[in-house]
Design a protein around this motif. Structure first.
Motif, PDB file in Angstrom:
ATOM      1  N   ALA A 361       0.829  -1.209   0.000  1.00 54.06           N
ATOM      2  CA  ALA A 361       0.000   0.000   0.000  1.00 54.06           C
ATOM      3  C   ALA A 361       0.861   1.255   0.000  1.00 54.06           C
ATOM      4  CB  ALA A 361      -0.932  -0.009   1.208  1.00 54.06           C
ATOM      5  N   PHE A 362       1.963   1.223   0.745  1.00 56.27           N
ATOM      6  CA  PHE A 362       2.868   2.374   0.760  1.00 56.27           C
ATOM      7  C   PHE A 362       3.441   2.633  -0.632  1.00 56.27           C
ATOM      8  CE2 PHE A 362       7.176   4.121   1.209  1.00 56.27           C
ATOM      9  CZ  PHE A 362       6.887   5.304   1.876  1.00 56.27           C
ATOM     10  N   THR A 363       3.841   1.575  -1.317  1.00 60.07           N
ATOM     11  CA  THR A 363       4.345   1.723  -2.686  1.00 60.07           C
ATOM     12  C   THR A 363       3.272   2.265  -3.614  1.00 60.07           C
ATOM     13  OG1 THR A 363       5.862  -0.130  -2.317  1.00 60.07           O
ATOM     14  CG2 THR A 363       5.440   0.503  -4.600  1.00 60.07           C
ATOM     15  N   ALA A 364       2.032   1.769  -3.461  1.00 57.14           N
ATOM     16  CA  ALA A 364       0.926   2.237  -4.307  1.00 57.14           C
ATOM     17  C   ALA A 364       0.649   3.713  -4.078  1.00 57.14           C
ATOM     18  CB  ALA A 364      -0.325   1.401  -4.031  1.00 57.14           C
ATOM     19  N   VAL A 365       0.696   4.159  -2.827  1.00 57.73           N
ATOM     20  CA  VAL A 365       0.448   5.575  -2.527  1.00 57.73           C
ATOM     21  C   VAL A 365       1.538   6.450  -3.128  1.00 57.73           C
ATOM     22  CG1 VAL A 365       0.317   7.261  -0.666  1.00 57.73           C
ATOM     23  CG2 VAL A 365      -0.921   5.117  -0.469  1.00 57.73           C
ATOM     24  N   CYS A 366       2.782   6.007  -3.051  1.00 60.68           N
ATOM     25  CA  CYS A 366       3.871   6.771  -3.676  1.00 60.68           C
ATOM     26  C   CYS A 366       3.666   6.865  -5.187  1.00 60.68           C
ATOM     27  CB  CYS A 366       5.209   6.122  -3.358  1.00 60.68           C
ATOM     28  SG  CYS A 366       5.688   6.227  -1.620  1.00 60.68           S
ATOM     29  N   THR A 367       3.236   5.764  -5.804  1.00 62.64           N
ATOM     30  CA  THR A 367       2.956   5.778  -7.241  1.00 62.64           C
ATOM     31  C   THR A 367       1.804   6.729  -7.563  1.00 62.64           C
ATOM     32  OG1 THR A 367       3.672   3.468  -7.379  1.00 62.64           O
ATOM     33  CG2 THR A 367       2.382   4.327  -9.224  1.00 62.64           C
ATOM     34  N   LEU A 368       0.778   6.717  -6.719  1.00 59.80           N
ATOM     35  CA  LEU A 368      -0.352   7.632  -6.903  1.00 59.80           C
ATOM     36  C   LEU A 368       0.111   9.079  -6.832  1.00 59.80           C
ATOM     37  CD1 LEU A 368      -3.230   6.051  -4.781  1.00 59.80           C
ATOM     38  CD2 LEU A 368      -3.264   6.503  -7.220  1.00 59.80           C
ATOM     39  N   ALA A 369       0.971   9.368  -5.880  1.00 61.35           N
ATOM     40  CA  ALA A 369       1.439  10.752  -5.721  1.00 61.35           C
ATOM     41  C   ALA A 369       2.193  11.212  -6.962  1.00 61.35           C
ATOM     42  CB  ALA A 369       2.321  10.855  -4.485  1.00 61.35           C
ATOM     43  N   ALA A 370       3.055  10.340  -7.502  1.00 64.25           N
ATOM     44  CA  ALA A 370       3.850  10.732  -8.666  1.00 64.25           C
ATOM     45  C   ALA A 370       2.977  10.931  -9.900  1.00 64.25           C
ATOM     46  CB  ALA A 370       4.922   9.679  -8.935  1.00 64.25           C
ATOM     47  N   THR A 371       2.129   9.953 -10.202  1.00 64.74           N
ATOM     48  CA  THR A 371       1.275  10.068 -11.397  1.00 64.74           C
ATOM     49  C   THR A 371       0.219  11.146 -11.213  1.00 64.74           C
ATOM     50  OG1 THR A 371      -0.111   8.269 -10.519  1.00 64.74           O
ATOM     51  CG2 THR A 371       1.630   7.669 -12.072  1.00 64.74           C
ATOM     52  N   GLY A 372      -0.301  11.296  -9.990  1.00 68.85           N
ATOM     53  CA  GLY A 372      -1.289  12.337  -9.744  1.00 68.85           C
ATOM     54  C   GLY A 372      -0.723  13.726  -9.887  1.00 68.85           C
ATOM     55  N   LEU A 373       0.528  13.917  -9.453  1.00 71.34           N
ATOM     56  CA  LEU A 373       1.174  15.226  -9.596  1.00 71.34           C
ATOM     57  C   LEU A 373       1.338  15.584 -11.072  1.00 71.34           C
ATOM     58  CD1 LEU A 373       2.535  17.580  -8.093  1.00 71.34           C
ATOM     59  CD2 LEU A 373       4.693  16.325  -8.270  1.00 71.34           C
ATOM     60  N   TYR A 374       1.726  14.606 -11.878  1.00 67.31           N
ATOM     61  CA  TYR A 374       1.876  14.867 -13.316  1.00 67.31           C
ATOM     62  C   TYR A 374       0.528  15.197 -13.956  1.00 67.31           C
ATOM     63  CZ  TYR A 374       2.191  13.812 -18.282  1.00 67.31           C
ATOM     64  OH  TYR A 374       2.085  13.878 -19.646  1.00 67.31           O
ATOM     65  N   GLN A 375      -0.497  14.408 -13.643  1.00 65.62           N
ATOM     66  CA  GLN A 375      -1.812  14.658 -14.234  1.00 65.62           C
ATOM     67  C   GLN A 375      -2.378  15.997 -13.773  1.00 65.62           C
ATOM     68  OE1 GLN A 375      -2.804  13.056 -16.625  1.00 65.62           O
ATOM     69  NE2 GLN A 375      -2.769  10.829 -16.419  1.00 65.62           N
ATOM     70  N   SER A 376      -2.097  16.391 -12.532  1.00 64.26           N
ATOM     71  CA  SER A 376      -2.595  17.678 -12.037  1.00 64.26           C
ATOM     72  C   SER A 376      -1.949  18.832 -12.794  1.00 64.26           C
ATOM     73  CB  SER A 376      -2.306  17.805 -10.537  1.00 64.26           C
ATOM     74  OG  SER A 376      -2.960  16.789  -9.813  1.00 64.26           O
ATOM     75  N   TRP A 377      -0.637  18.750 -12.980  1.00 60.07           N
ATOM     76  CA  TRP A 377       0.029  19.799 -13.766  1.00 60.07           C
ATOM     77  C   TRP A 377      -0.545  19.846 -15.169  1.00 60.07           C
ATOM     78  CZ3 TRP A 377       2.756  18.606 -18.249  1.00 60.07           C
ATOM     79  CH2 TRP A 377       3.343  19.706 -18.895  1.00 60.07           C
ATOM     80  N   ARG A 378      -0.794  18.695 -15.747  1.00 56.44           N
ATOM     81  CA  ARG A 378      -1.277  18.629 -17.129  1.00 56.44           C
ATOM     82  C   ARG A 378      -2.685  19.211 -17.265  1.00 56.44           C
ATOM     83  NH1 ARG A 378      -4.136  14.768 -19.855  1.00 56.44           N
ATOM     84  NH2 ARG A 378      -3.754  14.650 -22.105  1.00 56.44           N
ATOM     85  N   GLN A 379      -3.537  18.982 -16.282  1.00 51.21           N
ATOM     86  CA  GLN A 379      -4.923  19.439 -16.375  1.00 51.21           C
ATOM     87  C   GLN A 379      -5.116  20.869 -15.871  1.00 51.21           C
ATOM     88  OE1 GLN A 379      -6.945  17.818 -18.033  1.00 51.21           O
ATOM     89  NE2 GLN A 379      -6.179  15.718 -18.027  1.00 51.21           N
ATOM     90  N   LEU A 380      -4.188  21.373 -15.052  1.00 51.92           N
ATOM     91  CA  LEU A 380      -4.344  22.717 -14.501  1.00 51.92           C
ATOM     92  C   LEU A 380      -3.415  23.720 -15.182  1.00 51.92           C
ATOM     93  CD1 LEU A 380      -4.661  21.860 -10.703  1.00 51.92           C
ATOM     94  CD2 LEU A 380      -6.476  22.636 -12.227  1.00 51.92           C
ATOM     95  N   GLY A 381      -2.122  23.507 -15.083  1.00 51.92           N
ATOM     96  CA  GLY A 381      -1.173  24.365 -15.772  1.00 51.92           C
ATOM     97  C   GLY A 381      -0.813  25.641 -15.039  1.00 51.92           C
ATOM     98  N   SER A 382      -1.559  26.013 -13.999  1.00 54.20           N
ATOM     99  CA  SER A 382      -1.253  27.258 -13.281  1.00 54.20           C
ATOM    100  C   SER A 382      -1.864  27.194 -11.894  1.00 54.20           C
ATOM    101  CB  SER A 382      -1.795  28.479 -14.041  1.00 54.20           C
ATOM    102  OG  SER A 382      -3.208  28.457 -14.065  1.00 54.20           O
ATOM    103  N   TRP A 383      -1.309  28.007 -10.987  1.00 57.81           N
ATOM    104  CA  TRP A 383      -1.871  28.079  -9.643  1.00 57.81           C
ATOM    105  C   TRP A 383      -3.262  28.703  -9.651  1.00 57.81           C
ATOM    106  CZ3 TRP A 383       0.104  25.260  -5.973  1.00 57.81           C
ATOM    107  CH2 TRP A 383       1.454  24.940  -5.982  1.00 57.81           C
ATOM    108  N   SER A 384      -3.476  29.641 -10.553  1.00 54.46           N
ATOM    109  CA  SER A 384      -4.799  30.280 -10.615  1.00 54.46           C
ATOM    110  C   SER A 384      -5.874  29.269 -10.965  1.00 54.46           C
ATOM    111  CB  SER A 384      -4.780  31.417 -11.637  1.00 54.46           C
ATOM    112  OG  SER A 384      -4.472  30.926 -12.935  1.00 54.46           O
ATOM    113  N   ALA A 385      -5.549  28.296 -11.834  1.00 56.36           N
ATOM    114  CA  ALA A 385      -6.527  27.259 -12.183  1.00 56.36           C
ATOM    115  C   ALA A 385      -6.793  26.345 -11.000  1.00 56.36           C
ATOM    116  CB  ALA A 385      -6.023  26.447 -13.376  1.00 56.36           C
ATOM    117  N   LEU A 386      -5.812  26.149 -10.139  1.00 56.08           N
ATOM    118  CA  LEU A 386      -6.013  25.300  -8.962  1.00 56.08           C
ATOM    119  C   LEU A 386      -7.032  25.912  -8.009  1.00 56.08           C
ATOM    120  CD1 LEU A 386      -5.195  22.864  -7.195  1.00 56.08           C
ATOM    121  CD2 LEU A 386      -3.350  24.284  -6.274  1.00 56.08           C
ATOM    122  N   PHE A 387      -6.943  27.229  -7.796  1.00 58.92           N
ATOM    123  CA  PHE A 387      -7.825  27.874  -6.823  1.00 58.92           C
ATOM    124  C   PHE A 387      -9.068  28.502  -7.459  1.00 58.92           C
ATOM    125  CE2 PHE A 387      -3.553  28.051  -4.954  1.00 58.92           C
ATOM    126  CZ  PHE A 387      -3.800  27.425  -3.738  1.00 58.92           C
ATOM    127  N   GLY A 388      -9.020  28.778  -8.768  1.00 58.20           N
ATOM    128  CA  GLY A 388     -10.105  29.535  -9.387  1.00 58.20           C
ATOM    129  C   GLY A 388     -11.020  28.757 -10.302  1.00 58.20           C
TER     130      GLY A 388
END
Length: 658
Positions: A361-388
């Protein structure tokens, strides 16, 4: 014979908390709006809200990504609601620009026209909208400019529920199977775990069939009865989402074979003590892990190929990352569900199995964090999109829930460590456990099936000659054994603490899955911001900036009741303006009337009416300074003229104020 009273069933707290989780899920789906557009309308020609001098030859729409459209996708309606286009779609795309349009019928009259459109974006979600433009001058229209509610209503709710069920079934199927193979091989013989995995398979299969049938009304008419339209189903099968759903069904057929072998031949080998069985079990484990991994990745790919990952930036990287992300979610949350069932519904589970799952489970969570961070950057692209943006705000909720689950998991790991420490002294108590369990099984799980001293309790039983009586006694003896096992199991404070923490993790995970499902139907923040910038630019280009001059005839019906009013608004944009009003008689000469009033209304934004009472300056001339226009748009200017105590009228006109 003494009667044995069973303790309260441990399943009741589980059922209650799962009901709470389902209630949370229902609230999330009830609060969620219909699926938002993933392909955004970037612009149009003519522009939304514009007034053109002559009728254009066609209407063209430009989108942020590739869309699927047909001859019914773009409709241009005249003020009476009749079609003003030729009903023939044209693909006007060039290079990376996605543009579709329809030709207008020749000789259309002046007035306000409504463009209603709908399409299916490249990530399989429906998108729709409407806007107006005017030829010559704006006019009244009977057509609503709100557009069709594609993807909403009852069909949208059912489709969203089926999507959630599909995700949940996939997680339980993959995670439960992985838990048995990687953490607790003896669990293949446990009926509760078998039921969990089989129900995951059934849920995913039923949800996939429901999605396939609901696809046509979800992206088209919105009528539930269209699930029985075979021609519409045939059209769905020609699309990429339809092909992905069919592929998922085929892969589920292969996964059924995996489940059958896992709980059949493989389960039998886990209880065998012969040397040949150990080698065969090892080979089966490798084969099931390899084959099951391929099938699980294939099922995950049916989402990755049709969802957010398939469009936008770097799809070649995003789709594999999405597959890994889904598999990590399944291994973590599905394994968590399997562990919960093992702790609540099985007599015992080895400490080594819990520890192995903790590491996985610890390994899976680390994998989630890495892939999720990439997908978040890809779908948002800016801090303003994160909050707005809605997508960014939902993403923050998801991250918060993940943090809560990880925090609870920290306490689960502590309970697991304590379980290991307290179980060591009684390890020999499990040597006689049935089912081929390794030494220490009973002590590891809290002494299941054993007395506090580490030996199994036995009662001498005289077998009666009557077979029916003997069978009855055997059932009673088995019931007492089960009750004794539960008492010993539930008396272990380490196991009880672990059960509570895992149960809390699972409840939060249910809400986490609901948020994730809603997130997949929400327009990405990067696209939303891009569409907003283009919409603002289009609006600014469509609304002219400059002095507003209008002339309106009036007739109050009484003596000297006819004339014209001329209104001038300078500089004619949002902010402070100067207004002048002139009243002339039919001969064109200025004359006074008892009263004039002006009201300004921006209907699109529900602003107004804003009253303006001008001061009389000279004969037939009124003026007002500091007239505030809060924002640009199509403003309705209403002028009320009173020519006697009982004779008055109101004339109005819509003007564009920049």
């Amino acid at each position: 014979m003494t009667a044995t009273t069973a303790p309260p069933r441990s399943g009741l707290p589980l059922a209650r908390l799962l009901l709470v989780a389902v209630a949370i899920l229902g609230a999330l789906f009830a609060a969620a709006a219909p699926a938002s557009a993933h392909a955004a309308l970037l612009g149009s020609n003519p522009k939304a809200g514009s007034v053109v001098a002559r009728a254009p030859a066609d209407v063209a729409l430009t989108f942020s990504e590739q869309v699927a459209m047909d001859n019914k996708s773009i409709r241009v309606l005249d003020p009476k609601g009749k079609r003003a286009d030729t009903s023939r779609l044209r693909n006007l795309s060039r290079g990376g620009t996605v543009t579709y349009g329809v030709d207008l019928r020749p000789g259309i009259a002046n007035g306000t026209y409504t463009v209603a459109w709908q399409a299916i974006s490249a990530d399989s979600h429906p998108v729709s909208g409407a806007f107006t433009f005017s030829v010559g001058a704006p006019s009244r229209t009977t057509v609503s400019a709100t557009g069709d509610n594609v993807g909403g209503g009852l069909v949208g709710v059912l489709y969203g529920a089926a999507r959630y069920a599909a995700y949940a079934g996939f997680i339980v199927l993959v995670g439960g199977g992985a838990f048995v193979l990687a953490c607790w091989q003896r669990g293949a013989n446990e009926r509760p775990l078998q039921r969990l995995v089989v129900r995951g398979w059934l849920t995913l299969t039923a949800a996939t069939l429901a999605l396939l049938l609901l696809r046509a009304p979800y992206t088209g008419s919105g009528h539930l009865a269209d699930v029985f339209d075979l021609s519409a189903l045939k059209d769905v099968l020609r699309t990429k989402p339809g092909a992905a759903l069919v592929s998922r069904l085929l892969l589920l057929g292969a996964s059924a074979l995996f489940v059958a072998v896992l709980f059949g031949a493989y389960a039998r080998h886990t209880v065998s003590t012969e040397p040949e069985a150990a080698k065969e079990r090892k080979d089966l484990t490798f084969g099931l892990a390899l084959g099951g991994g391929v099938v699980a990745a294939g099922i995950a790919a049916t989402w990755a190929l049709t969802e957010h990952a398939s469009v936008g930036l770097q799809p070649g990287i995003a789709m594999p990352a999405d597959i890994v992300h889904l598999l990590a979610v399944a291994v973590w949350l599905g394994g968590l569900a399997a562990l919960l069932v093992a702790l609540f519904r099985t007599p015992s589970i080895e400490r080594a199995a819990v520890q192995r799952f903790s590491r996985i489970a610890f390994t899976a969570v680390c994998t989630l964090a890495a892939t999720g961070l990439y997908q978040s950057w890809r779908q948002l692209g800016s801090w303003s999109a994160l909050f707005g943006t809605g997508y960014g705000q939902l993403l923050m909720v998801k991250v918060g829930l993940v943090a809560v689950v990880v925090g609870i998991a920290f306490f689960s790991r502590r309970w697991t460590a304590r379980l290991s420490e307290t179980a060591a002294p009684g390890a020999a108590a499990g040597d006689g456990q049935s089912g081929g369990a390794e030494a220490g099984e009973a002590g590891d799980a809290g002494g299941s099936g054993a007395a506090p001293g580490g030996t199994a309790e036995t009662e001498p039983v005289t077998v009666p000659a009557d077979p029916r009586r003997a069978a009855q006694l055997a059932r009673q003896q088995a019931a007492r054994t089960v009750v004794r096992e539960r008492r010993v199991r539930d008396a272990d404070p380490q196991r009880t603490g672990l059960r509570k923490s895992v149960l809390a993790e699972t409840v939060v995970a249910v809400a986490l899955l609901a948020v994730t499902t809603v997130l997949t139907t929400t327009e990405p923040g990067r696209t939303e911001e891009e569409a907003g910038r283009n919409t603002s630019a289009s609006a600014a280009a469509a609304v002219p900036s400059g002095p507003v001059n209008i002339t309106l005839p009036f007739d109050t019906g009484g003596p000297r009741g006819k004339g014209t009013v001329a209104l001038e608004l300078t500089p004619g944009h949002s902010g402070s303006n100067e207004l002048h009003l002139f009243v002339d008689n039919p001969a064109g000469k200025p004359y006074d009337v008892p009263e004039v009033k002006i009201a300004l209304t921006l209907k699109a934004k529900r602003i107004g009416p804003l009253p303006v009472v001008p001061e009389h300056l000279f004969t037939g001339h009124w003026s007002a300074d500091g007239v505030q226009i809060p924002m640009a748009g199509s403003w309705d200017v209403a002028v009320t003229v009173r020519t006697s105590d009982i004779d008055e009228t109101t004339v109005n006109k819509t003007v564009e104020i920049g």
